[in-house]
Design an enzyme around this catalytic site. Structure first.
Site, PDB file in Angstrom:
ATOM      1  N   ASP A   1       0.842  -1.370  -0.114  1.00 27.47           N
ATOM      2  CA  ASP A   1       0.074  -0.065  -0.064  1.00 27.47           C
ATOM      3  C   ASP A   1       0.956   0.982   0.043  1.00 27.47           C
ATOM      4  O   ASP A   1       1.813   1.161   0.920  1.00 27.47           O
ATOM      5  CB  ASP A   1      -1.007  -0.037   1.253  1.00 27.47           C
ATOM      6  CG  ASP A   1      -2.087  -1.209   1.109  1.00 27.47           C
ATOM      7  OD1 ASP A   1      -2.355  -1.670   0.258  1.00 27.47           O
ATOM      8  OD2 ASP A   1      -2.390  -1.403   2.475  1.00 27.47           O
TER       9      ASP A   1
ATOM     10  N   ASP B   1     -13.085  -4.828  -2.069  1.00 24.06           N
ATOM     11  CA  ASP B   1     -12.864  -4.428  -0.411  1.00 24.06           C
ATOM     12  C   ASP B   1     -13.963  -4.402   0.222  1.00 24.06           C
ATOM     13  O   ASP B   1     -15.056  -3.879  -0.262  1.00 24.06           O
ATOM     14  CB  ASP B   1     -12.296  -2.867  -0.183  1.00 24.06           C
ATOM     15  CG  ASP B   1     -10.851  -2.730  -0.784  1.00 24.06           C
ATOM     16  OD1 ASP B   1     -10.163  -3.603  -1.144  1.00 24.06           O
ATOM     17  OD2 ASP B   1     -10.585  -1.374  -1.203  1.00 24.06           O
TER      18      ASP B   1
END
Length: 452
Positions: A251, A370
């Protein structure tokens, strides 16, 4: 490993019981019509259980078995075998092998008589297990001997193969009991026909890789069209053609790798190129980079970071974050990405998935999904969509997504293990690959994600 379709017979119908309960019956119609629908080929193995025979103690569905035998199938039939005469009845009906349940666990002398009468190759002992204990008489009571003792006795009689059903898994489509079959590998050399819980191609592949499993019986997943028999057989023949992959995910925010918990409380974790190099040297199969601030900031993924990482590694690279158009997708591929992940923009405009698949091929398109609870989230997990995650993944596959990066917001950064229920729900609903993300903290977590 043989993939063995299974039908249970009751009152002339093909049926399934859930966890062996006669009060929980699903009817599927004529056995011959069911086999036609499943496209069971000539010469295939077929597992047949006469449920009324098992309950009453004598063969009942003999005429149906005779009809099935005329289809040139290798029948293995069980149910109602309490004597040599009962066993001969099934063999005279056309069964190649007979499946012996309660007698295999409780009547070694009778089992020996069967072997002497018909030969060891025509007998398949069947053991039904719940919580490590063998159950007999239609799962109604515990066997008098332990599982290891029963297996040792069967092995001493010269038997080569055994049918093992995990009762808790049977008919539940929750995945096979891989731990049970691994335990059997340590206590017996008998080859195992696994039964109970198979729901996906992944289950079949994982069973084939165990080494001691020579076949798997599949009933409900085929009858409910959760699985294609043709595809299942093909994957069983080549279980290592699509190996599992370990894929670190970086990330990235403001040019730095960050890590947090539940998509929040981010902390700096280093330079993207240095992290990518380290992961490749440690054996990573692929790498994912997600620019977690690009969408919120209304910008594209930082292309220069993608270029630097792509130039430093040789493993495949997937990149996501801030992709809003076909042009954004193209720019990431030109910067060095092998595949591109789309999330927020795809929810807002599902046609983007189809457009990118048509332009670059489905192999380049990854849906990044997600999930919080069971709801698909966007904007790096900050915004709910009201869309069911499983439904969304299924739709994305139909639009052209080639793989799904499935991340549990609830498990992210917790080291509590993957959300196996979510993973199984999605992987059981799509045919494309699913990458599990969020929660891994132990080696066993990866095994659970693959096998369960």
């Amino acid at each position: 490993m043989d993939v063995i379709p299974s039908i249970d017979l009751l009152q002339g119908n093909a049926v399934r019981l859930t966890r062996g309960e006669f009060r929980m019956i699903t009817k599927y119609g004529s056995p011959e019509e069911v086999l036609d629908a499943l496209e069971v080929e000539e010469g295939a193995r077929l597992h047949v259980v006469d449920l009324e025979g098992a309950r009453s103690g004598r063969p009942v569905e003999t005429e149906i078995v005779r009809k099935l035998a005329k289809r040139n199938l290798r029948l293995q039939v069980g149910g109602g075998i309490r004597s040599i005469r009962d066993a001969r009845t099934w063999l005279d009906c056309g069964a190649q092998r007979i499946v012996i349940g309660t007698a295999a666990a409780e009547s070694p002398n009778f089992l020996l008589q069967l072997i002497d009468s018909f030969g060891v190759d025509r007998i398949i002992p069947a053991v039904d297990v719940r919580d490590g204990t063998v159950r007999v008489d239609g799962w109604q009571r515990n066997a008098s001997a332990s599982l290891p003792a029963i297996l040792g006795r069967l092995q001493s009689l010269g038997l080569k193969e055994i049918l093992v059903t995990d009762i808790a898994s049977d008919g539940a489509l929750g995945g096979p009991s891989f731990s049970l079959y691994r335990e059997l590998r340590a206590i017996t050399t008998l080859r195992v026909i696994a039964s109970g819980g198979v729901a996906s191609v992944g289950d079949i592949v994982s069973l084939a890789r165990l080494g001691n499993v020579s076949g798997c019986v599949i009933g409900k997943a085929l009858l409910d069209k959760r699985l294609s028999l043709t595809e299942a057989m093909a994957r069983a023949r080549t279980p290592n053609s699509i190996p599992e992959r370990v894929i670190p995910c970086l990330d990235v925010r403001n040019g730095r790798v960050v890590k947090g918990t539940n998509f929040g409380n981010m902390r700096d974790s280093g330079d993207p190129v240095e992290c990518a190099d380290r992961y490749e040297k440690e054996g990573a199969d692929e790498l994912v980079i997600l620019d977690v601030s690009a969408t919120d900031e209304g910008r594209r993924t930082a292309l220069e970071i993608v270029r630097r990482v792509a130039e430093s590694i040789f493993i495949p690279l997937t990149v996501g974050g801030g992709v809003r158009s076909v042009d954004d997708f193209r720019a990431l591929l030109r910067a060095g990405a092998d595949r591109v992940a789309i999330n927020t923009a795809a929810v807002a405009n599902p046609q983007l998935i189809a457009d990118c698949a048509r332009e670059f091929g489905v192999q380049a398109v990854v849906l990044s999904c997600d999930v919080k609870g069971r709801e698909a989230m966007v904007r790096s997990g900050k915004e709910s969509t009201g869309i069911d995650a499983v439904d969304w993944c299924r739709r994305a596959e139909a639009l052209g997504a080639g793989e799904i990066l499935l991340t549990s917001v609830d498990r992210d950064g917790t080291n509590a293990g993957f959300d196996l229920e979510l993973l199984r729900s999605v992987s059981g609903s799509v045919k494309i690959g699913v990458i599990a993300s969020g929660g891994a903290g132990r080696l066993e977590d990866f095994r659970d994600a693959i096998e369960r």
